[in-house]
Scaffold this motif. Structure first.
Motif, PDB file in Angstrom:
ATOM      1  N   ARG A  42       0.794  -1.224   0.000  1.00 46.92           N
ATOM      2  CA  ARG A  42       0.000   0.000   0.000  1.00 46.92           C
ATOM      3  C   ARG A  42       0.827   1.275   0.000  1.00 46.92           C
ATOM      4  O   ARG A  42       0.262   2.372  -0.101  1.00 46.92           O
ATOM      5  N   SER A  43       2.141   1.182   0.123  1.00 44.41           N
ATOM      6  CA  SER A  43       2.939   2.400   0.272  1.00 44.41           C
ATOM      7  C   SER A  43       2.868   3.293  -0.967  1.00 44.41           C
ATOM      8  O   SER A  43       2.839   4.530  -0.839  1.00 44.41           O
ATOM      9  N   MET A  91      -1.209  -4.954   9.690  1.00 41.48           N
ATOM     10  CA  MET A  91      -1.449  -3.773   8.875  1.00 41.48           C
ATOM     11  C   MET A  91      -2.108  -4.123   7.542  1.00 41.48           C
ATOM     12  O   MET A  91      -3.041  -3.440   7.096  1.00 41.48           O
ATOM     13  N   GLN A  92      -1.644  -5.183   6.891  1.00 36.56           N
ATOM     14  CA  GLN A  92      -2.231  -5.551   5.607  1.00 36.56           C
ATOM     15  C   GLN A  92      -3.671  -6.031   5.762  1.00 36.56           C
ATOM     16  O   GLN A  92      -4.540  -5.695   4.958  1.00 36.56           O
ATOM     17  N   MET A  93      -3.941  -6.825   6.800  1.00 33.77           N
ATOM     18  CA  MET A  93      -5.299  -7.318   7.004  1.00 33.77           C
ATOM     19  C   MET A  93      -6.255  -6.202   7.410  1.00 33.77           C
ATOM     20  O   MET A  93      -7.442  -6.236   7.088  1.00 33.77           O
ATOM     21  N   ALA A  94      -5.745  -5.197   8.122  1.00 33.07           N
ATOM     22  CA  ALA A  94      -6.597  -4.062   8.495  1.00 33.07           C
ATOM     23  C   ALA A  94      -7.093  -3.333   7.255  1.00 33.07           C
ATOM     24  O   ALA A  94      -8.288  -3.038   7.126  1.00 33.07           O
ATOM     25  N   ILE A  95      -6.192  -3.058   6.328  1.00 35.65           N
ATOM     26  CA  ILE A  95      -6.573  -2.387   5.083  1.00 35.65           C
ATOM     27  C   ILE A  95      -7.451  -3.295   4.239  1.00 35.65           C
ATOM     28  O   ILE A  95      -8.462  -2.871   3.666  1.00 35.65           O
ATOM     29  N   LEU A  96      -7.075  -4.561   4.149  1.00 36.38           N
ATOM     30  CA  LEU A  96      -7.812  -5.506   3.311  1.00 36.38           C
ATOM     31  C   LEU A  96      -9.229  -5.720   3.824  1.00 36.38           C
ATOM     32  O   LEU A  96     -10.180  -5.827   3.043  1.00 36.38           O
ATOM     33  N   SER A  97      -9.395  -5.791   5.148  1.00 44.20           N
ATOM     34  CA  SER A  97     -10.709  -6.063   5.725  1.00 44.20           C
ATOM     35  C   SER A  97     -11.585  -4.814   5.851  1.00 44.20           C
ATOM     36  O   SER A  97     -12.806  -4.886   5.693  1.00 44.20           O
ATOM     37  N   GLY A  98     -10.951  -3.679   6.156  1.00 45.42           N
ATOM     38  CA  GLY A  98     -11.749  -2.494   6.446  1.00 45.42           C
ATOM     39  C   GLY A  98     -11.646  -1.339   5.477  1.00 45.42           C
ATOM     40  O   GLY A  98     -12.404  -0.375   5.578  1.00 45.42           O
ATOM     41  N   GLY A  99     -10.713  -1.422   4.519  1.00 43.72           N
ATOM     42  CA  GLY A  99     -10.502  -0.302   3.607  1.00 43.72           C
ATOM     43  C   GLY A  99     -11.746   0.137   2.861  1.00 43.72           C
ATOM     44  O   GLY A  99     -12.076   1.321   2.799  1.00 43.72           O
ATOM     45  N   LYS A 100     -12.461  -0.844   2.293  1.00 44.89           N
ATOM     46  CA  LYS A 100     -13.638  -0.508   1.501  1.00 44.89           C
ATOM     47  C   LYS A 100     -14.797  -0.019   2.354  1.00 44.89           C
ATOM     48  O   LYS A 100     -15.712   0.633   1.854  1.00 44.89           O
ATOM     49  N   VAL A 109     -17.352  12.484   3.996  1.00 45.34           N
ATOM     50  CA  VAL A 109     -17.116  13.459   5.062  1.00 45.34           C
ATOM     51  C   VAL A 109     -16.149  14.555   4.625  1.00 45.34           C
ATOM     52  O   VAL A 109     -16.322  15.728   4.967  1.00 45.34           O
ATOM     53  N   LEU A 110     -15.132  14.183   3.845  1.00 42.76           N
ATOM     54  CA  LEU A 110     -14.134  15.174   3.424  1.00 42.76           C
ATOM     55  C   LEU A 110     -14.438  15.787   2.058  1.00 42.76           C
ATOM     56  O   LEU A 110     -13.660  16.581   1.554  1.00 42.76           O
ATOM     57  N   GLY A 111     -15.558  15.395   1.451  1.00 43.82           N
ATOM     58  CA  GLY A 111     -15.968  16.003   0.191  1.00 43.82           C
ATOM     59  C   GLY A 111     -15.034  15.695  -0.965  1.00 43.82           C
ATOM     60  O   GLY A 111     -14.689  16.577  -1.754  1.00 43.82           O
ATOM     61  N   LEU A 112     -14.648  14.431  -1.094  1.00 43.96           N
ATOM     62  CA  LEU A 112     -13.696  14.041  -2.135  1.00 43.96           C
ATOM     63  C   LEU A 112     -14.372  13.421  -3.352  1.00 43.96           C
ATOM     64  O   LEU A 112     -13.717  12.803  -4.188  1.00 43.96           O
ATOM     65  N   GLN A 113     -15.691  13.595  -3.479  1.00 38.64           N
ATOM     66  CA  GLN A 113     -16.413  12.932  -4.562  1.00 38.64           C
ATOM     67  C   GLN A 113     -15.876  13.308  -5.946  1.00 38.64           C
ATOM     68  O   GLN A 113     -15.781  12.456  -6.833  1.00 38.64           O
ATOM     69  N   LYS A 114     -15.503  14.579  -6.124  1.00 40.76           N
ATOM     70  CA  LYS A 114     -15.065  15.030  -7.445  1.00 40.76           C
ATOM     71  C   LYS A 114     -13.641  14.594  -7.782  1.00 40.76           C
ATOM     72  O   LYS A 114     -13.270  14.574  -8.959  1.00 40.76           O
ATOM     73  N   THR A 115     -12.847  14.278  -6.771  1.00 43.07           N
ATOM     74  CA  THR A 115     -11.450  13.895  -7.023  1.00 43.07           C
ATOM     75  C   THR A 115     -11.206  12.398  -6.815  1.00 43.07           C
ATOM     76  O   THR A 115     -10.103  11.922  -7.049  1.00 43.07           O
ATOM     77  N   PHE A 116     -12.232  11.658  -6.372  1.00 45.29           N
ATOM     78  CA  PHE A 116     -12.104  10.215  -6.123  1.00 45.29           C
ATOM     79  C   PHE A 116     -11.490   9.513  -7.338  1.00 45.29           C
ATOM     80  O   PHE A 116     -11.835   9.813  -8.469  1.00 45.29           O
ATOM     81  N   PRO A 117     -10.510   8.589  -7.148  1.00 47.07           N
ATOM     82  CA  PRO A 117     -10.075   8.031  -5.861  1.00 47.07           C
ATOM     83  C   PRO A 117      -8.901   8.767  -5.204  1.00 47.07           C
ATOM     84  O   PRO A 117      -8.337   8.255  -4.244  1.00 47.07           O
ATOM     85  N   LEU A 118      -8.537   9.937  -5.739  1.00 48.39           N
ATOM     86  CA  LEU A 118      -7.435  10.678  -5.134  1.00 48.39           C
ATOM     87  C   LEU A 118      -7.763  11.011  -3.687  1.00 48.39           C
ATOM     88  O   LEU A 118      -8.856  11.462  -3.369  1.00 48.39           O
ATOM     89  N   ASP A 124      -8.248   1.617  -1.607  1.00 49.39           N
ATOM     90  CA  ASP A 124      -8.906   1.109  -2.808  1.00 49.39           C
ATOM     91  C   ASP A 124      -8.129  -0.078  -3.367  1.00 49.39           C
ATOM     92  O   ASP A 124      -6.939  -0.255  -3.067  1.00 49.39           O
ATOM     93  N   TRP A 125      -8.774  -0.886  -4.174  1.00 49.16           N
ATOM     94  CA  TRP A 125      -8.130  -2.039  -4.796  1.00 49.16           C
ATOM     95  C   TRP A 125      -8.437  -2.045  -6.281  1.00 49.16           C
ATOM     96  O   TRP A 125      -9.467  -1.515  -6.709  1.00 49.16           O
ATOM     97  N   PRO A 126      -7.566  -2.647  -7.083  1.00 49.07           N
ATOM     98  CA  PRO A 126      -7.800  -2.679  -8.531  1.00 49.07           C
ATOM     99  C   PRO A 126      -9.111  -3.386  -8.874  1.00 49.07           C
ATOM    100  O   PRO A 126      -9.585  -4.249  -8.128  1.00 49.07           O
ATOM    101  N   GLU A 127      -9.676  -3.030 -10.006  1.00 49.57           N
ATOM    102  CA  GLU A 127     -10.913  -3.670 -10.450  1.00 49.57           C
ATOM    103  C   GLU A 127     -10.687  -5.169 -10.627  1.00 49.57           C
ATOM    104  O   GLU A 127      -9.692  -5.600 -11.208  1.00 49.57           O
ATOM    105  N   GLY A 128     -11.595  -5.944 -10.113  1.00 55.53           N
ATOM    106  CA  GLY A 128     -11.473  -7.389 -10.220  1.00 55.53           C
ATOM    107  C   GLY A 128     -10.758  -8.042  -9.058  1.00 55.53           C
ATOM    108  O   GLY A 128     -10.713  -9.273  -8.960  1.00 55.53           O
ATOM    109  N   PHE A 129     -10.188  -7.225  -8.159  1.00 58.23           N
ATOM    110  CA  PHE A 129      -9.485  -7.779  -6.998  1.00 58.23           C
ATOM    111  C   PHE A 129     -10.492  -8.412  -6.049  1.00 58.23           C
ATOM    112  O   PHE A 129     -11.500  -7.814  -5.700  1.00 58.23           O
ATOM    113  N   ASN A 130     -10.203  -9.632  -5.623  1.00 57.57           N
ATOM    114  CA  ASN A 130     -11.106 -10.376  -4.736  1.00 57.57           C
ATOM    115  C   ASN A 130     -10.520 -10.403  -3.338  1.00 57.57           C
ATOM    116  O   ASN A 130      -9.610 -11.178  -3.058  1.00 57.57           O
ATOM    117  N   SER A 131     -11.034  -9.554  -2.455  1.00 60.55           N
ATOM    118  CA  SER A 131     -10.472  -9.453  -1.111  1.00 60.55           C
ATOM    119  C   SER A 131     -10.701 -10.723  -0.308  1.00 60.55           C
ATOM    120  O   SER A 131      -9.848 -11.127   0.489  1.00 60.55           O
TER     121      SER A 131
END
Length: 209
Positions: A42-43, A91-100, A109-118, A124-131
């Motif tokens: 994730r870095s 750390m990896q399981m925390a992101i993998l389990s709770g990121g989405k 909350v931060l109003g990032l809809q227009k810049t998502f996924p920035l 976020d994970w690539p399209e097709g990624f199966n967590s």
């Protein structure tokens, strides 16, 4: 305001160190080689998020808790490279389990809809990624590791320490000058997001105990 982004800076430095350690130590360590999944790194994504919030450049100065965190990683892995598993898995399981789960809340909350996924690419994970499949494979590899009971106990102890360090890191963000300098409107929302992450870590901790 840079309350939440300052947390991203800390986790960028943290994930980069853990991943760099894995790259270095896996060459001569079978257990770490078995847990080498570049798709879970994730870095790079954290770096993109931080660059989005800090276009002038990623802050290099490390916070006191982050310095303590990195010292622990160095000391534990020097004692036994297998100890890195405690940091890596947590750390990896925390992101993998709770990121989405956390990502859409942060976006709203931060109003990032227009810049998502920035700003939230690390969650976020690539399209097709199966967590679910990734977690299943990760668990299978963990169960296959050829390590001693003593090493397993050390990894379990380190996982508990990681949760404590993460709590301190999040607490440091809440008390940071960046947080105190925000407007009340943003501060309320930033703390809400941080508390959400904090609750998620507690949830992961209860599941691992």
């Amino acid at each position: 305001s840079k309350c939440v982004p300052s947390g991203g800076v800390r986790f960028y430095h943290l994930f980069k160190m853990i991943e760099d350690k894995l790259d270095d130590l896996r060459q001569e360590n079978t257990a770490l080689q078995m847990l080498y999944f570049p798709t879970l790194f994730r870095s790079d994504e954290f770096e993109e998020d931080v660059e989005f919030y800090f276009p002038e450049g990623i802050p290099e100065e490390l916070s006191p808790v982050l310095i303590e965190y990195k010292k622990n990683i160095n000391a534990d892995t020097e004692s036994d490279p297998n100890n890195l598993i405690g940091y890596l898995q947590t750390m990896q399981m925390a992101i993998l389990s709770g990121g989405k789960l956390i990502r859409p809340v942060i976006v709203r909350v931060l109003g990032l809809q227009k810049t998502f996924p920035l700003g939230v690419k690390a969650l976020d994970w690539p399209e097709g990624f199966n967590s679910a499949a990734a977690k299943k494979l990760y668990t299978e590899r963990l169960n296959m590791l050829d390590i001693t009971r003593e090493q397993k106990d050390s990894i379990i102890a380190i996982k508990a320490k990681v949760f404590q360090l993460n709590e301190k890191l999040i607490g440091e963000v809440v008390r940071s000058p960046e947080s105190k300098a925000t407007t009340l409107w943003f501060l309320e929302r930033a703390i809400f997001v941080i508390c959400l992450i904090f609750v998620f870590y507690l949830f992961m901790r209860s599941r691992s105990s």
